[in-house]
Design a protein around this motif. Structure first.
Motif, mmCIF file in Angstrom:
data_model
loop_
_atom_site.group_PDB
_atom_site.id
_atom_site.type_symbol
_atom_site.label_atom_id
_atom_site.label_comp_id
_atom_site.label_asym_id
_atom_site.label_seq_id
_atom_site.Cartn_x
_atom_site.Cartn_y
_atom_site.Cartn_z
ATOM 1 N N GLY A 186 -26.026 15.236 -10.386
ATOM 2 C CA GLY A 186 -25.099 14.299 -10.377
ATOM 3 C C GLY A 186 -25.868 12.694 -10.397
ATOM 4 O O GLY A 186 -25.523 12.080 -11.193
ATOM 5 N N PRO A 187 -26.535 12.504 -9.298
ATOM 6 C CA PRO A 187 -27.014 11.283 -9.303
ATOM 7 C C PRO A 187 -28.121 10.906 -10.497
ATOM 8 O O PRO A 187 -28.246 9.668 -10.957
ATOM 9 C CB PRO A 187 -28.124 11.367 -7.851
ATOM 10 N N ALA A 188 -28.618 11.906 -10.675
ATOM 11 C CA ALA A 188 -29.683 11.814 -11.961
ATOM 12 C C ALA A 188 -28.730 11.220 -13.214
ATOM 13 O O ALA A 188 -29.355 10.179 -14.029
ATOM 14 C CB ALA A 188 -30.726 12.830 -12.172
ATOM 15 N N LEU A 189 -27.861 11.960 -13.573
ATOM 16 C CA LEU A 189 -27.022 11.604 -14.742
ATOM 17 C C LEU A 189 -26.306 10.435 -14.563
ATOM 18 O O LEU A 189 -26.103 9.748 -15.527
ATOM 19 C CB LEU A 189 -25.940 12.830 -14.894
ATOM 20 N N LEU A 190 -25.797 10.171 -13.363
ATOM 21 C CA LEU A 190 -25.286 8.756 -13.226
ATOM 22 C C LEU A 190 -26.187 7.548 -13.206
ATOM 23 O O LEU A 190 -25.984 6.380 -13.708
ATOM 24 C CB LEU A 190 -24.844 8.642 -11.687
ATOM 25 N N ARG A 191 -27.402 7.827 -12.961
ATOM 26 C CA ARG A 191 -28.530 6.749 -13.056
ATOM 27 C C ARG A 191 -28.851 6.717 -14.668
ATOM 28 O O ARG A 191 -28.885 5.463 -14.932
ATOM 29 C CB ARG A 191 -29.924 7.185 -12.374
ATOM 30 N N ALA A 192 -28.722 7.674 -15.363
ATOM 31 C CA ALA A 192 -28.809 7.654 -17.034
ATOM 32 C C ALA A 192 -27.802 6.706 -17.383
ATOM 33 O O ALA A 192 -28.168 6.040 -18.176
ATOM 34 C CB ALA A 192 -28.807 9.177 -17.424
ATOM 35 N N LEU A 193 -26.696 6.860 -16.958
ATOM 36 C CA LEU A 193 -25.560 6.184 -17.445
ATOM 37 C C LEU A 193 -25.387 4.848 -16.860
ATOM 38 O O LEU A 193 -24.993 3.863 -17.857
ATOM 39 C CB LEU A 193 -24.279 6.774 -16.712
ATOM 40 N N GLU A 194 -26.018 4.519 -15.935
ATOM 41 C CA GLU A 194 -26.269 2.931 -15.526
ATOM 42 C C GLU A 194 -27.403 2.284 -16.359
ATOM 43 O O GLU A 194 -26.948 1.171 -16.533
ATOM 44 C CB GLU A 194 -26.938 2.882 -14.006
ATOM 45 N N LEU A 195 -28.137 3.049 -16.949
ATOM 46 C CA LEU A 195 -29.142 2.440 -17.723
ATOM 47 C C LEU A 195 -28.586 2.439 -19.091
ATOM 48 O O LEU A 195 -29.067 1.401 -19.804
ATOM 49 C CB LEU A 195 -30.455 3.156 -17.637
ATOM 50 N N GLU A 196 -27.606 3.475 -19.659
ATOM 51 C CA GLU A 196 -27.214 3.428 -20.914
ATOM 52 C C GLU A 196 -25.658 3.932 -20.951
ATOM 53 O O GLU A 196 -25.444 4.883 -20.823
ATOM 54 C CB GLU A 196 -28.171 4.483 -21.741
ATOM 55 N N PRO A 197 -24.749 3.043 -20.735
ATOM 56 C CA PRO A 197 -23.477 3.198 -20.432
ATOM 57 C C PRO A 197 -22.559 4.263 -21.498
ATOM 58 O O PRO A 197 -21.739 5.059 -21.160
ATOM 59 C CB PRO A 197 -22.631 2.068 -20.380
ATOM 60 N N ASP A 198 -23.262 4.135 -22.786
ATOM 61 C CA ASP A 198 -22.692 5.046 -23.914
ATOM 62 C C ASP A 198 -23.537 6.152 -24.109
ATOM 63 O O ASP A 198 -23.311 6.672 -25.160
ATOM 64 C CB ASP A 198 -22.691 4.156 -25.264
ATOM 65 N N PHE A 199 -24.143 6.649 -23.142
ATOM 66 C CA PHE A 199 -25.092 7.918 -23.432
ATOM 67 C C PHE A 199 -23.916 9.044 -23.396
ATOM 68 O O PHE A 199 -23.549 9.548 -22.050
ATOM 69 C CB PHE A 199 -26.064 8.213 -22.126
ATOM 70 N N THR A 200 -23.617 9.497 -24.329
ATOM 71 C CA THR A 200 -22.380 10.573 -24.597
ATOM 72 C C THR A 200 -22.853 11.969 -23.913
ATOM 73 O O THR A 200 -21.790 12.494 -23.111
ATOM 74 C CB THR A 200 -22.051 10.715 -26.192
ATOM 75 N N GLN A 201 -24.045 12.363 -24.104
ATOM 76 C CA GLN A 201 -24.302 13.359 -23.462
ATOM 77 C C GLN A 201 -24.368 13.536 -22.072
ATOM 78 O O GLN A 201 -23.933 14.440 -21.263
ATOM 79 C CB GLN A 201 -25.837 14.056 -24.118
ATOM 80 N N ALA A 202 -24.862 12.218 -21.250
ATOM 81 C CA ALA A 202 -24.935 12.163 -20.297
ATOM 82 C C ALA A 202 -23.408 12.019 -19.513
ATOM 83 O O ALA A 202 -23.292 12.664 -18.354
ATOM 84 C CB ALA A 202 -25.571 11.158 -19.853
ATOM 85 N N LEU A 203 -22.513 11.716 -20.282
ATOM 86 C CA LEU A 203 -21.126 11.760 -19.714
ATOM 87 C C LEU A 203 -20.453 13.045 -19.794
ATOM 88 O O LEU A 203 -19.890 13.338 -18.736
ATOM 89 C CB LEU A 203 -20.279 10.542 -20.807
ATOM 90 N N TYR A 204 -20.815 13.768 -20.886
ATOM 91 C CA TYR A 204 -20.505 15.153 -20.812
ATOM 92 C C TYR A 204 -20.831 15.961 -19.531
ATOM 93 O O TYR A 204 -20.163 16.942 -19.142
ATOM 94 C CB TYR A 204 -20.767 15.923 -22.314
#
Length: 204
Positions: A186-204
């Motif tokens: 979770g924290p790793a994927l949330l960090r990915a979204l902080e850096l790139e909010p439109d990262f569809t795979q990370a949202l999924y």
């Protein structure tokens, strides 16, 4: 034509001129890795801005290679310098890619560098011992680097340490954690979204 990561498809994200300017900086990272292959990383963070000095430096190296190639006794190292940049050009010149740096792009250019290094070493006194020492040092570095590739988690944890500003790195670390340690994903994927909010795979 339909490839989105390199060539025409990637030109929408980075045009050829800007890519070339960035690659003039990347070339120095590659040269550093050839002389001092530590630290290494699966991904690199390279500043998008580039000035005229990196270009002048590369032009000077190419000019030196051309000049040496015309001199008896120095033709081989001169041709090696030219060959290095020729072999690097397909991936690191004007053809844009969304990934500006990858170590595997050195595989072919490294042949020219190896010949260049062997030629210079042939003039050194005690070259056998120097070669043996270099082989031992590079062997240790190879074994240490091999441990990083022992698992997905080890690989992406190491990559995060070297390229913490890339969303894809955190996404891949989160994916590695999902298989073995889901609580850390979770924290790793949330960090990915902080850096790139439109990262569809990370949202999924």
């Amino acid at each position: 034509w339909n490839e989105q990561t390199v060539g025409i498809g990637a030109a929408d994200q980075m045009n050829s001129l800007r890519y070339f300017m960035v690659e003039t900086r990347v070339a120095y990272t590659y040269l550093r890795l050839l002389f001092i292959p530590y630290p290494q990383s699966l991904e690199y963070e390279i500043p998008a801005s580039a000035g005229i000095l990196p270009i002048l430096g590369i032009a000077a190296m190419i000019a030196a290679g051309w000049w040496l190639s015309k001199r008896e006794g120095w033709r081989l190292p001169g041709l090696c310098i030219l060959a290095f940049f020729v072999l690097l050009a397909p991936t690191s010149s004007f053809i844009p890619s969304i990934d500006v740096a990858f170590e595997h792009r050195l595989y072919l250019p490294m042949l020219a560098f190896a010949l260049f290094a062997a030629y210079l070493l042939s003039f050194a006194r005690g070259r056998t011992w120097i070669g043996l020492a270099l082989a031992c040092v590079l062997g240790v570095l190879t074994v240490r680097r091999g441990t990083v590739w022992s698992s997905d988690i080890a690989l992406w944890e190491d990559t995060v340490r070297h390229a913490p500003g890339k969303a894809r790195v955190w996404f891949n670390l989160g994916g590695a954690y999902l298989k073995a340690d889901p609580e850390k994903a979770g924290p790793a994927l949330l960090r990915a979204l902080e850096l790139e909010p439109d990262f569809t795979q990370a949202l999924y």
